[in-house]
Motif scaffolding. Structure first.
Motif, PDB file in Angstrom:
ATOM      1  N   THR A   1       0.852  -1.189   0.000  1.00  7.83           N
ATOM      2  CA  THR A   1       0.000   0.000   0.000  1.00  7.83           C
ATOM      3  C   THR A   1       0.886   1.236   0.000  1.00  7.83           C
ATOM      4  O   THR A   1       1.780   1.349   0.843  1.00  7.83           O
ATOM      5  CB  THR A   1      -0.896   0.018   1.253  1.00  7.83           C
ATOM      6  OG1 THR A   1      -1.596  -1.218   1.326  1.00  7.83           O
ATOM      7  CG2 THR A   1      -1.899   1.155   1.172  1.00  7.83           C
ATOM      8  N   VAL A   2       0.651   2.108  -0.957  1.00  5.93           N
ATOM      9  CA  VAL A   2       1.425   3.353  -1.036  1.00  5.93           C
ATOM     10  C   VAL A   2       0.604   4.434  -0.340  1.00  5.93           C
ATOM     11  O   VAL A   2      -0.517   4.744  -0.768  1.00  5.93           O
ATOM     12  CB  VAL A   2       1.698   3.739  -2.502  1.00  5.93           C
ATOM     13  CG1 VAL A   2       2.469   5.052  -2.558  1.00  5.93           C
ATOM     14  CG2 VAL A   2       2.444   2.627  -3.207  1.00  5.93           C
ATOM     15  N   GLU A   3       1.135   4.965   0.745  1.00  4.74           N
ATOM     16  CA  GLU A   3       0.443   6.024   1.472  1.00  4.74           C
ATOM     17  C   GLU A   3       1.197   7.331   1.243  1.00  4.74           C
ATOM     18  O   GLU A   3       2.420   7.364   1.412  1.00  4.74           O
ATOM     19  CB  GLU A   3       0.407   5.719   2.964  1.00  4.74           C
ATOM     20  CG  GLU A   3      -0.273   4.396   3.290  1.00  4.74           C
ATOM     21  CD  GLU A   3      -0.147   4.029   4.757  1.00  4.74           C
ATOM     22  OE1 GLU A   3      -0.987   3.260   5.227  1.00  4.74           O
ATOM     23  OE2 GLU A   3       0.795   4.511   5.425  1.00  4.74           O
ATOM     24  N   VAL A   4       0.455   8.355   0.852  1.00  3.22           N
ATOM     25  CA  VAL A   4       1.090   9.644   0.586  1.00  3.22           C
ATOM     26  C   VAL A   4       0.461  10.705   1.487  1.00  3.22           C
ATOM     27  O   VAL A   4      -0.767  10.796   1.585  1.00  3.22           O
ATOM     28  CB  VAL A   4       0.931  10.064  -0.886  1.00  3.22           C
ATOM     29  CG1 VAL A   4       1.686  11.365  -1.139  1.00  3.22           C
ATOM     30  CG2 VAL A   4       1.421   8.968  -1.799  1.00  3.22           C
ATOM     31  N   HIS A   5       1.324  11.435   2.158  1.00  3.73           N
ATOM     32  CA  HIS A   5       0.833  12.499   3.048  1.00  3.73           C
ATOM     33  C   HIS A   5       1.500  13.800   2.618  1.00  3.73           C
ATOM     34  O   HIS A   5       2.726  13.885   2.542  1.00  3.73           O
ATOM     35  CB  HIS A   5       1.189  12.168   4.499  1.00  3.73           C
ATOM     36  CG  HIS A   5       0.595  13.124   5.478  1.00  3.73           C
ATOM     37  ND1 HIS A   5       1.353  13.793   6.401  1.00  3.73           N
ATOM     38  CD2 HIS A   5      -0.683  13.519   5.668  1.00  3.73           C
ATOM     39  CE1 HIS A   5       0.585  14.572   7.130  1.00  3.73           C
ATOM     40  NE2 HIS A   5      -0.674  14.416   6.693  1.00  3.73           N
ATOM     41  N   VAL A   6       0.708  14.796   2.320  1.00  2.00           N
ATOM     42  CA  VAL A   6       1.240  16.099   1.943  1.00  2.00           C
ATOM     43  C   VAL A   6       0.809  17.081   3.024  1.00  2.00           C
ATOM     44  O   VAL A   6      -0.380  17.211   3.296  1.00  2.00           O
ATOM     45  CB  VAL A   6       0.712  16.555   0.575  1.00  2.00           C
ATOM     46  CG1 VAL A   6       1.204  17.960   0.261  1.00  2.00           C
ATOM     47  CG2 VAL A   6       1.166  15.582  -0.505  1.00  2.00           C
ATOM     48  N   SER A   7       1.793  17.732   3.674  1.00  6.38           N
ATOM     49  CA  SER A   7       1.425  18.572   4.814  1.00  6.38           C
ATOM     50  C   SER A   7       2.158  19.910   4.748  1.00  6.38           C
ATOM     51  O   SER A   7       3.064  20.095   3.936  1.00  6.38           O
ATOM     52  CB  SER A   7       1.772  17.859   6.120  1.00  6.38           C
ATOM     53  OG  SER A   7       3.164  17.700   6.182  1.00  6.38           O
ATOM     54  N   GLN A   8       1.755  20.802   5.674  1.00  6.06           N
ATOM     55  CA  GLN A   8       2.430  22.090   5.807  1.00  6.06           C
ATOM     56  C   GLN A   8       3.864  21.842   6.249  1.00  6.06           C
ATOM     57  O   GLN A   8       4.175  20.849   6.883  1.00  6.06           O
ATOM     58  CB  GLN A   8       1.732  22.945   6.874  1.00  6.06           C
ATOM     59  CG  GLN A   8       0.298  23.286   6.548  1.00  6.06           C
ATOM     60  CD  GLN A   8       0.166  24.146   5.308  1.00  6.06           C
ATOM     61  OE1 GLN A   8       1.138  24.768   4.870  1.00  6.06           O
ATOM     62  NE2 GLN A   8      -1.017  24.176   4.707  1.00  6.06           N
ATOM     63  N   GLY A   9       4.726  22.741   5.880  1.00  7.30           N
ATOM     64  CA  GLY A   9       6.108  22.623   6.309  1.00  7.30           C
ATOM     65  C   GLY A   9       7.023  22.984   5.174  1.00  7.30           C
ATOM     66  O   GLY A   9       6.576  23.331   4.070  1.00  7.30           O
TER      67      GLY A   9
ATOM     68  N   PRO B   1       3.795  19.549  -5.504  1.00 11.79           N
ATOM     69  CA  PRO B   1       3.419  20.319  -4.321  1.00 11.79           C
ATOM     70  C   PRO B   1       4.654  20.889  -3.621  1.00 11.79           C
ATOM     71  O   PRO B   1       5.575  20.129  -3.298  1.00 11.79           O
ATOM     72  CB  PRO B   1       2.699  19.294  -3.432  1.00 11.79           C
ATOM     73  CG  PRO B   1       3.110  17.969  -3.954  1.00 11.79           C
ATOM     74  CD  PRO B   1       3.436  18.129  -5.393  1.00 11.79           C
ATOM     75  N   GLN B   2       4.655  22.213  -3.418  1.00 11.64           N
ATOM     76  CA  GLN B   2       5.780  22.856  -2.730  1.00 11.64           C
ATOM     77  C   GLN B   2       5.568  22.749  -1.226  1.00 11.64           C
ATOM     78  O   GLN B   2       5.550  23.746  -0.503  1.00 11.64           O
ATOM     79  CB  GLN B   2       5.891  24.314  -3.156  1.00 11.64           C
ATOM     80  CG  GLN B   2       6.343  24.499  -4.595  1.00 11.64           C
ATOM     81  CD  GLN B   2       7.711  23.873  -4.853  1.00 11.64           C
ATOM     82  OE1 GLN B   2       8.579  23.939  -3.988  1.00 11.64           O
ATOM     83  NE2 GLN B   2       7.889  23.239  -5.996  1.00 11.64           N
ATOM     84  N   ARG B   3       5.324  21.522  -0.757  1.00 12.89           N
ATOM     85  CA  ARG B   3       5.099  21.303   0.673  1.00 12.89           C
ATOM     86  C   ARG B   3       5.827  20.039   1.089  1.00 12.89           C
ATOM     87  O   ARG B   3       6.565  19.438   0.321  1.00 12.89           O
ATOM     88  CB  ARG B   3       3.586  21.204   0.924  1.00 12.89           C
ATOM     89  CG  ARG B   3       2.927  22.570   0.678  1.00 12.89           C
ATOM     90  CD  ARG B   3       1.527  22.612   1.220  1.00 12.89           C
ATOM     91  NE  ARG B   3       0.591  21.901   0.377  1.00 12.89           N
ATOM     92  CZ  ARG B   3      -0.657  21.613   0.758  1.00 12.89           C
ATOM     93  NH1 ARG B   3      -1.059  21.960   1.957  1.00 12.89           N
ATOM     94  NH2 ARG B   3      -1.483  20.998  -0.052  1.00 12.89           N
ATOM     95  N   ARG B   4       5.547  19.648   2.302  1.00 12.51           N
ATOM     96  CA  ARG B   4       6.257  18.483   2.813  1.00 12.51           C
ATOM     97  C   ARG B   4       5.539  17.210   2.358  1.00 12.51           C
ATOM     98  O   ARG B   4       4.384  16.983   2.704  1.00 12.51           O
ATOM     99  CB  ARG B   4       6.298  18.573   4.337  1.00 12.51           C
ATOM    100  CG  ARG B   4       7.090  17.475   4.968  1.00 12.51           C
ATOM    101  CD  ARG B   4       7.240  17.690   6.459  1.00 12.51           C
ATOM    102  NE  ARG B   4       7.981  16.572   7.008  1.00 12.51           N
ATOM    103  CZ  ARG B   4       9.299  16.435   6.876  1.00 12.51           C
ATOM    104  NH1 ARG B   4       9.982  17.367   6.254  1.00 12.51           N
ATOM    105  NH2 ARG B   4       9.914  15.389   7.367  1.00 12.51           N
ATOM    106  N   VAL B   5       6.256  16.373   1.598  1.00 17.18           N
ATOM    107  CA  VAL B   5       5.644  15.143   1.061  1.00 17.18           C
ATOM    108  C   VAL B   5       6.259  13.935   1.769  1.00 17.18           C
ATOM    109  O   VAL B   5       7.478  13.766   1.788  1.00 17.18           O
ATOM    110  CB  VAL B   5       5.902  15.026  -0.457  1.00 17.18           C
ATOM    111  CG1 VAL B   5       5.344  13.715  -0.988  1.00 17.18           C
ATOM    112  CG2 VAL B   5       5.305  16.216  -1.185  1.00 17.18           C
TER     113      VAL B   5
END
Lengths: 387, 504
Positions: B19-27, B60-64
């Motif tokens: 399972t590929v889990e991707v989280h894109v968050s602030q930072g 995305p210019q964020r934390r991946v």
């Protein structure tokens, strides 16, 4: 207890121990009748002994210097003691056993391991041939070795691979006493694959060599060894030889000494028999089996059974088939046995000559193998080797 | 902000769901890939980034953060490029995360956003749990072998994104096409002139799945015969076909049109082959070796005497068990290895040895040549046949011999009889069932006893002989094994003594 070696023997042994002294140079050094002790004394002082003629090419002042140093720094008697310690005997022309009294090109000294009396009383027959022999050649050599040994003959051979080894194995298989003439020092087994045979021959018979113990194999030593065999044997039998093979050298040496040479006939298609067949063309009498050899030797042959089955291609199909016990064979089986007796036959060829399916032929061959009438080597049917 | 996508990785010949889990968050902008990726997997970052940008999408210019679950499994290969890219796009709201539900993906990305084929598609597709699977067009047919009707094929990342946005992807429909035997390229047995014994040996080997050793001088037709053996074998049955397809897919062997390997494979590794290349293994990923690629078909070892002894001896256990267990420090894999072994060798280095007396080799060279073949390996050849060059007459004037199709009919009959006994071929009959399915007459027993007592036969050899006898009996149409049949089986096993020496 062994008698102390005579000064002459010590001197002769010292000479053959020198680097670069083989049969040719030792004949030059000793051949003109100057006593060995004097030759050694002169050489030790870096002088060539007077009266032995000019030095042959290759004998340089440097070499004589080396010899002189070697003779000065080691006492020949000590070197001989080393040989005695290993169980070797050393004999020279003064010895009772010396077999080369009338030889045109005798060795200067002989090292031996085993029973020296073997060279005296019984007839000696050399059975030699190519190292690259065919299966048939191996069988014939084995059979000849066995039959001759049974008839009380001492089988002489060179302990090389192939025919030489098979002949000795045959002689040993019936409790015979073989005589091996080797080209290396007695403590240098060559080829190493024959190590067991080497020791068996030494234990049950006799090994001789003109090379000082420790001498490594060199190409030229083997033709030189052949001359010793030819000089020793009463008859030389060549089992298989390629065209221009090394065994033909033994033939020349034997003919020079007036020793009869017999050749085992081989298949005209076999390159391993090209040399022997040529000998037959040149008028050499054939050796189909041991009786042929014993006839020439003037002895009675063993009863007619025996080797004929092993000499295969040599004695022709008719005679061979008669040699096989045919009781209880069906016509079909007999036809297989007859073909195998003429020459080893591939199952493909059997299939083309007899009317039967493949499983039938395979089953019949297996039944014959079980009874020991034939042998199956891969897919080739042949008669079993004589034992 | 968060998206998941199902995919798979391959190890040995088995696919494992990932399972590929991707989280894109602030930072601060950054990229982290966790979950035991190896180097080839880690490199996906640059491919994915370029592919997304080339496809006219946004990085995305964020934390991946990307997690590949389960984290205990080592991930390798580029097949995860596509699911990672789709996950990033969903987690950064460029596509609706819900559209990825029930969707799996495999595929390598090019920097221009194109989708490239990956190895082991068959195994990968089989392991993915999702209802639909997106694959590159190149591997779609193969993926459809294990997941018929579930495969969506695409040329590029842009095309996938477009389709997801519109809810419409082209569906590749793959009907497993039957490969016609007559259309099988490959040589026909009718080309082989003469050599009745070798032909018969080939027939018995094919019918019963018995390992075959051919000894003969160069030019006697060993290779010609061996390459025709595979044509005699019947098509692979469904399960074996799938297994062989998986192995080929994992090993990167080109699959036939239609994706499913239906014809038994012929693998003929060169004699320089290392042990690992034969049995499988490797440091980066556990790759199936040649013996696994030959599963269900023929492994042909030409010039048997030139193979490294270690490589040959490694074949012993797989020959016995039909599988090979490859173990490395980090992982182990059980690979299929039920194949028909055919080996060819010259009698000696110069090739003229044996009974002819034409051999030019020294005794030592000959010994060195045959020393490589251990007794236990030779013992596993049920049929040993000496091949000789056919006579000139036969070559020039010989009539055409039986064709592959004719012989294959008889082979198929024997294989059907074996199937009734519950095995693929007679060679696989377990020893404890031989009395039941291959009963011996008293004379046959006597013949076997004689062979055992004369020391020509090992215990294993006895079992093998009985299975060969069963095959011969099937070929000639006999129920009970009599001494004739046992006799021919024993003769077929006769050791080429002048080549290999006397002891067993």
């Amino acid at each position: 207890m062994r008698a102390a070696p005579t000064p002459d023997l010590v001197a002769r042994a010292a000479l053959v121990s020198l680097k670069g002294v083989g049969p040719t140079r030792s004949r030059w050094l000793l051949g003109s009748g100057v006593p060995a002790t004097e030759v050694v004394a002169h050489l030790r002082d870096e002088r060539l002994p007077p009266g032995i003629g000019a030095a042959p090419p290759g004998v340089t002042a440097k070499l004589v210097q080396d010899w002189s140093r070697l003779l000065r720094c080691s006492e020949a008697a000590d070197m001989l003691a080393g040989a005695y310690r290993q169980g070797f005997d050393v004999i020279g022309p003064e010895d009772d056993h010396w077999p080369y009294a009338e030889d045109p090109d005798p060795p200067s000294v002989l090292f031996s391991l085993g029973d020296l009396d073997l060279m005296g009383d019984s007839p000696l027959v050399a059975v030699v041939g190519t190292r690259r022999c065919s299966t048939i050649g191996r069988r014939v050599a084995f059979g000849l070795g066995a039959e001759l040994a049974e008839a009380g003959v001492v089988v002489v051979s060179g302990l090389a691979a192939g025919v030489d080894a098979a002949a000795h194995q045959g002689a040993l298989s019936v409790g015979g006493r073989p005589l091996g003439v080797v080209g290396t020092g007695l403590d240098v087994v060559y080829p190493t694959a024959n190590r067991r045979l080497w020791h068996q021959v030494a234990t049950n018979g006799l090994l001789i060599s003109e090379a000082f113990p420790g001498t490594k194999p060199e190409r030229w030593r083997f033709p030189a060894r052949n001359r010793l065999m030819a000089g020793l044997a009463d008859i030389v039998v060549i089992v298989e030889s390629h065209d221009q093979g090394g065994s033909l050298h033994t033939v020349n040496e034997a003919l020079e000494r007036g020793c009869p040479v017999l050749a085992v006939p081989g298949s005209v298609t076999s390159p391993a028999a090209a040399g022997t067949n040529q000998l037959l063309v040149d008028g050499c009498p054939p050796a189909r089996n041991a009786s042929d050899v014993l006839d020439v030797l003037g002895l009675f042959g063993p009863p007619e059974h025996g080797l004929s089955s092993g000499s295969g291609s040599g004695s022709g199909s008719g005679g061979s088939a008669d040699g096989v016990s045919v009781d209880g064979l069906s016509a079909f089986e007999r036809s297989i046995v007859n073909q195998a007796a003429a020459a080893p036959v591939h199952l493909d060829d059997l299939l083309s000559t007899v009317r039967a399916t493949i499983p039938e032929i395979l089953a019949t061959v297996n039944a014959l193998v079980e009874r020991g009438t034939v042998e199956l080597d891969g897919s080739t049917v042949s008669l079993p080797a004589p034992t | 902000m968060f998206a998941t996508m199902s995919s798979a990785v391959v190890e040995g010949v088995d696919g494992h769901a990932v399972t590929v889990e991707v989280h894109v968050s602030q930072g601060l902008p950054g990229y982290t890939l966790v979950g035991m990726p190896d180097a080839s997997c880690r490199e996906s970052r640059d491919r994915v980034r370029s592919a997304i940008l080339s496809s006219g999408l946004r990085w995305p210019q964020r934390r991946v953060t990307i997690n590949l679950a389960p984290s205990s499994l080592r991930k390798n290969g580029a097949a995860l490029d596509l699911p990672i890219a789709l996950g990033i796009l969903a987690a950064s709201d460029q596509i609706e995360p819900a559209t990825l539900n029930g969707l799996g993906a495999i595929g390598e990305l090019g920097l221009d956003g194109s989708l490239r084929a990956v190895g082991g598609v068959v195994c990968l597709a089989g392991a993915i749990v999702a209802k639909k699977i997106i694959t590159p067009v190149d591997g779609a047919a193969e993926a459809a072998v294990t997941r018929p009707g579930a495969v969506l094929a695409a040329h590029s990342l842009g095309q996938v994104v477009e389709a997801l946005r519109q809810g419409d992807l082209p569906l590749v429909r793959v009907t497993p096409s039957r490969v016609d035997r007559s259309a099988t390229p490959g040589a026909d047995l009718s080309d082989v002139r003469g050599q009745p014994l070798a032909r018969w040996a080939l027939e018995v080997a094919a019918a019963g799945g018995h390992h075959l050793l051919m000894v003969g001088p160069p030019g006697s037709g060993k290779t010609m015969l061996a390459s025709r053996l595979v044509g005699l074998l019947p098509d692979l049955d469904g399960e074996q076909a799938l297994l062989t397809t998986r192995v080929h897919s994992a090993a990167g062997v080109a699959l036939p049109v239609g994706g499913l390997v239906r014809r038994p494979p012929l693998r003929a590794p060169h004699h320089g082959a290392s042990m690992v290349s034969l049995v499988g293994g490797g440091t980066a990923a556990l790759r199936p070796g040649e013996i696994s690629c030959a599963a269900g078909g023929v492994l042909f070892l030409d010039e048997l005497g030139e193979f490294a002894p270690t490589a040959l001896d490694a074949l012993r256990q797989p020959l016995e068990e039909g599988v090979v267990r490859v173990a490395r420090a980090a992982r182990t894999a059980t690979l299929p290895a039920r194949f028909l072994l055919v080996a060819a060798m010259n009698p000696c280095p110069c090739g003229e040895g044996g009974v002819t007396g034409r051999c030019r080799c020294s005794e030592a060279a000959r010994a060195r040549y045959t020393r490589r073949l251990s007794g236990p390996l030779l013992d596993r050849f049920d049929i040993r046949v000496e091949v000789r060059p056919p006579a000139a007459d036969v070559l020039l004037n010989g009539a055409n011999e039986e064709s592959t199709a004719e012989v294959a009919t008889r082979v198929e009959k024997v294989r059907l009889a074996a199937a009734e006994r519950g095995v693929t071929c007679n060679a696989q009959l377990p020893p404890d069932r031989l009395d039941e399915v291959a009963p011996l007459t008293a004379e046959a027993k006597a013949a076997l006893r004689a062979a055992l007592e004369s020391n020509d036969l090992t215990g294993r050899g006895l079992t093998r002989i009985r299975t060969v006898a069963r095959t011969i009996a099937d070929l000639v149409g006999a129920d009970v094994i009599d001494d004739q049949i046992v006799g021919s089986a024993l003769s077929m096993r006769a050791r080429p003594v002048s080549v290999l020496g006397a002891s067993r």
